[in-house]
Design a protein around this motif. Sequence first.
Motif, PDB file in Angstrom:
ATOM      1  N   LEU A  69       0.876  -1.169   0.000  1.00  0.00           N
ATOM      2  CA  LEU A  69       0.000   0.000   0.000  1.00  0.00           C
ATOM      3  C   LEU A  69       0.914   1.219   0.000  1.00  0.00           C
ATOM      4  CD1 LEU A  69      -2.678   1.465   0.091  1.00  0.00           C
ATOM      5  CD2 LEU A  69      -2.706   1.170   2.582  1.00  0.00           C
ATOM      6  N   LEU A  70       1.069   1.816  -1.166  1.00  0.00           N
ATOM      7  CA  LEU A  70       1.963   2.948  -1.360  1.00  0.00           C
ATOM      8  C   LEU A  70       1.177   4.232  -1.120  1.00  0.00           C
ATOM      9  CD1 LEU A  70       4.746   4.017  -2.233  1.00  0.00           C
ATOM     10  CD2 LEU A  70       3.977   3.846  -4.607  1.00  0.00           C
ATOM     11  N   VAL A  71       1.338   4.792   0.074  1.00  0.00           N
ATOM     12  CA  VAL A  71       0.622   6.015   0.448  1.00  0.00           C
ATOM     13  C   VAL A  71       1.422   7.201  -0.057  1.00  0.00           C
ATOM     14  CG1 VAL A  71      -0.271   7.404   2.353  1.00  0.00           C
ATOM     15  CG2 VAL A  71      -0.376   4.893   2.470  1.00  0.00           C
ATOM     16  N   SER A  72       0.791   8.057  -0.835  1.00  0.00           N
ATOM     17  CA  SER A  72       1.487   9.191  -1.426  1.00  0.00           C
ATOM     18  C   SER A  72       2.089  10.078  -0.343  1.00  0.00           C
ATOM     19  CB  SER A  72       0.543  10.007  -2.318  1.00  0.00           C
ATOM     20  OG  SER A  72      -0.618  10.384  -1.610  1.00  0.00           O
ATOM     21  N   ALA A  73       3.259  10.618  -0.642  1.00  0.00           N
ATOM     22  CA  ALA A  73       4.027  11.388   0.338  1.00  0.00           C
ATOM     23  C   ALA A  73       3.600  12.849   0.355  1.00  0.00           C
ATOM     24  CB  ALA A  73       5.506  11.280   0.006  1.00  0.00           C
ATOM     25  N   ASN A  74       4.125  13.594   1.314  1.00  0.00           N
ATOM     26  CA  ASN A  74       3.916  15.035   1.395  1.00  0.00           C
ATOM     27  C   ASN A  74       5.175  15.759   0.945  1.00  0.00           C
ATOM     28  OD1 ASN A  74       1.313  14.801   2.564  1.00  0.00           O
ATOM     29  ND2 ASN A  74       2.251  14.399   4.553  1.00  0.00           N
TER      30      ASN A  74
END
Length: 282
Positions: A69-74
């Motif tokens: 699950l690749l959660v988009s970064a900030n």
Amino acid sequence: MTILVTGATGQFGGLAVRHLLDRVPAAELAVSVRDAGKAADLAERGVEVREGDFDAPETLRFDGVDTLLLVSANGPDAIRLIGQNAAVDAAVRAGVGRIVYTSVTDATTSPLELAKVHAGTEERIKASGVPYTFLRNGMYHENYLGGLPQALERGTLVTATGEGRVASASRDDLALAAAIVVTTEGHDGAAYELTGPAAWSFDELAALAADLTGKPLAHVSVPGPELAANLAAVGLPGFLAELLADIQVNISRGALSEVRPDLGKLIGREPKSIADAVRSAL
């Protein structure tokens, strides 16, 4: 089966992990975080904690992972895209079986500057040859709740949205959808457009907050550059002030207003409304 979640100590990632722990044993779950100390509670529950940073790709360890699950970064867009693409490349090298990526509404066709990062990452994932699912999350309800107490004190809610409407959804519902997709089959190649149950205007948001609190609140719309300057003046980083202003200007032009059924279908119920979110916040 091993599931790994990136950004697991962030707001979205943390909720996704919580929902995953309701669905799979902790021993089947791993997380990748910049600071392992912040995930000590997960380690105590039996979750494998791996320290890794998108900005230092050599630290990313995705070995033994069936679903990522690749959660988009900030952060600034250019840096985010480089880091997210590096994470995709690390997943390929590690032999990850599937990538589920948190993208944004209409990533490949949206006028939002924000969408360019997501479109670029989606393209990298498609080119990798790894089976994938894109969770194209709409705006979070929570994006518009934090400033309501201050707005109520001032008596004005200042945006750059004009009469535009936004079909936002709760962060928790979107995280639940992610957990469901990660733990079930039949999602390969899908790009889910995830919105709330209705589109609402900021005039309506102001009226709702006023009704709930008994305090008058008027919505005032200003040009995008003025909003960006105001946000920067209260301490937001320049890139973030510009990003938020761009989103709001595009809302005024009709972007992010379309209601889609995908979120309700995935979670098996109607998503929480903005009214639900405001009641909880206030």
